[in-house]
Design an enzyme around this catalytic site. Sequence first.
Site, PDB file in Angstrom:
ATOM      1  N   GLU A 108      13.680  -5.227 -22.090  1.00 24.10           N
ATOM      2  CA  GLU A 108      14.110  -4.392 -20.976  1.00 24.10           C
ATOM      3  C   GLU A 108      13.788  -5.058 -19.647  1.00 24.10           C
ATOM      4  O   GLU A 108      12.809  -5.779 -19.518  1.00 24.10           O
ATOM      5  CB  GLU A 108      13.411  -3.034 -21.044  1.00 24.10           C
ATOM      6  CG  GLU A 108      13.868  -2.219 -22.222  1.00 24.10           C
ATOM      7  CD  GLU A 108      13.117  -0.909 -22.374  1.00 24.10           C
ATOM      8  OE1 GLU A 108      13.656  -0.018 -23.036  1.00 24.10           O
ATOM      9  OE2 GLU A 108      12.000  -0.763 -21.848  1.00 24.10           O
ATOM     10  N   CYS A 121      11.632  -6.089 -12.246  1.00 20.74           N
ATOM     11  CA  CYS A 121      10.494  -6.238 -13.148  1.00 20.74           C
ATOM     12  C   CYS A 121      11.004  -6.919 -14.422  1.00 20.74           C
ATOM     13  O   CYS A 121      11.781  -6.353 -15.179  1.00 20.74           O
ATOM     14  CB  CYS A 121       9.927  -4.851 -13.428  1.00 20.74           C
ATOM     15  SG  CYS A 121       8.499  -4.868 -14.490  1.00 20.74           S
ATOM     16  N   CYS A 128       4.187  -7.787 -27.224  1.00 21.53           N
ATOM     17  CA  CYS A 128       3.025  -8.496 -26.666  1.00 21.53           C
ATOM     18  C   CYS A 128       1.985  -8.618 -27.760  1.00 21.53           C
ATOM     19  O   CYS A 128       1.767  -7.673 -28.513  1.00 21.53           O
ATOM     20  CB  CYS A 128       2.453  -7.706 -25.483  1.00 21.53           C
ATOM     21  SG  CYS A 128       1.119  -8.571 -24.627  1.00 21.53           S
ATOM     22  N   CYS A 132      -3.728  -3.994 -25.530  1.00 15.30           N
ATOM     23  CA  CYS A 132      -4.426  -3.121 -24.595  1.00 15.30           C
ATOM     24  C   CYS A 132      -4.183  -1.680 -25.042  1.00 15.30           C
ATOM     25  O   CYS A 132      -3.048  -1.305 -25.345  1.00 15.30           O
ATOM     26  CB  CYS A 132      -3.916  -3.364 -23.174  1.00 15.30           C
ATOM     27  SG  CYS A 132      -4.087  -5.093 -22.687  1.00 15.30           S
ATOM     28  N   CYS A 135      -1.374   0.626 -23.420  1.00 14.12           N
ATOM     29  CA  CYS A 135      -0.052   0.059 -23.152  1.00 14.12           C
ATOM     30  C   CYS A 135       0.880   0.197 -24.350  1.00 14.12           C
ATOM     31  O   CYS A 135       0.540  -0.201 -25.464  1.00 14.12           O
ATOM     32  CB  CYS A 135      -0.210  -1.423 -22.786  1.00 14.12           C
ATOM     33  SG  CYS A 135       1.360  -2.268 -22.572  1.00 14.12           S
ATOM     34  N   CYS A 357       5.705   1.384 -15.724  1.00 13.34           N
ATOM     35  CA  CYS A 357       4.788   0.386 -16.254  1.00 13.34           C
ATOM     36  C   CYS A 357       4.222   0.805 -17.593  1.00 13.34           C
ATOM     37  O   CYS A 357       3.795   1.931 -17.761  1.00 13.34           O
ATOM     38  CB  CYS A 357       3.568   0.257 -15.355  1.00 13.34           C
ATOM     39  SG  CYS A 357       3.886  -0.669 -13.930  1.00 13.34           S
TER      40      CYS A 357
END
Length: 377
Positions: A108, A121, A128, A132, A135, A357
């Site tokens: 995205e 962004c 990933c 974390c 996230c 985010c």
Amino acid sequence: MSRSHAQAFAPPPESAATRRNLVGLSRAELAAAMAELGEKPFRAKQLWHWIYHRGETDFAAMTTLSKEFRARLGERFAVARPAVAEAQVSRDGTRKWLLNLPDGQQVETVYIPEEDRGTLCVSSQVGCTLTCKFCHTGTQRLVRNLSPAEIVGQIMVARDGLGEWPAPAEGRQVTNIVLMGMGEPLYNYDNVAAAMRIAMDPEGLSISKRKITLSTSGVVPEMERCGRELDVNLAVSLHATSDETRDWIMPINKKYPLKMLLDACRSYPGTHNARRITFEYVMLKGVNDSEEDARRLIALLKGIPAKVNLIPFNPWPGSFFECSDAATITRFADILSAAHISSPVRATRGDDILAACGQLKSESERRKKNERAAADL
Ligand code: SAH
Ligand code: SF4
């Protein structure tokens, strides 16, 4: 919110998969590809202009090139971006593009218009590898690096969607790039660097290095090289003021603990008062939002030209944390301000299209998860 689906976009030509994509090649690589065709280096310069300044995807329309050369280019090469699977526009003007990659993966890209700028962004990986705890991207199982073409292609898709070719010198829509989408850019440094060199080229996309910010969770060994070679702005996802808390919410801290990370920030090339490092700090209720945390943060940042971006936590389905109360966030910001640390609270944008985010996670992963959940019923 409005959506438009892939049908609205022209499908790539049948033979696109067999032709080599010129997008993502460096100037030197493009010149080498032209040399293979027996063409002089200035052909590469002309092509570069068409691809990155004019945004042209059809060789036939590149009218400064001879007809015969255009035909030969079309036989061997393509100028391709990732295919748009879905384009969404939020009530507040934020746009999100879901992109299909050739291997079936998705990423995205989000565009956030503001009064004085327009920020894109950009994602650097599918998913990933870091996990974390707060996230959503970190919960995605499939991970791979994006290629330079897939990274720079996101900027081109946005320009396509905004109708911004060629980009005007003044009054542009895409003015800033932040590498804050899916993925850890410093775990894919070479491809990110190749893509950013293309983005910065003054005869192409022409986005100044001062307008590019790379966000890292703190991959210490790559930070110096990033500053020295790319000289982009740095944002660091700090999110905690003690190793104990950071170890818990950001496991990368066990490898590169706070002191090591902040030392790397202190020596990040090109940092000075006019060009500060941004420390991102997600506000998690009862975890990292106490007054003591704020005071510890001030002490940690001593000697670093810094600003702090306070990010209200964006919850996602199944997330463990809650966002701090508004009053707690204000109090935290006030303590930082009193110590002369600029600490804006980031506005939540595009929340009706899950564009905020940490919420970026590919649609195909969400779908698979939903299908699994449905099968379990
Ligand atoms: N991997 C890089 C860049 C992508 S994440 C990094 O971690 O810096 C972009 C920012 O969003 C990071 O600061 C990240 O910590 C933050 N973020 C992740 N999940 C979030 C959430 N649920 N709510 C608010 N911010 C989040
Ligand atoms: Fe990866 Fe950044 Fe999310 Fe951490 S916050 S899991 S490093 S994308």
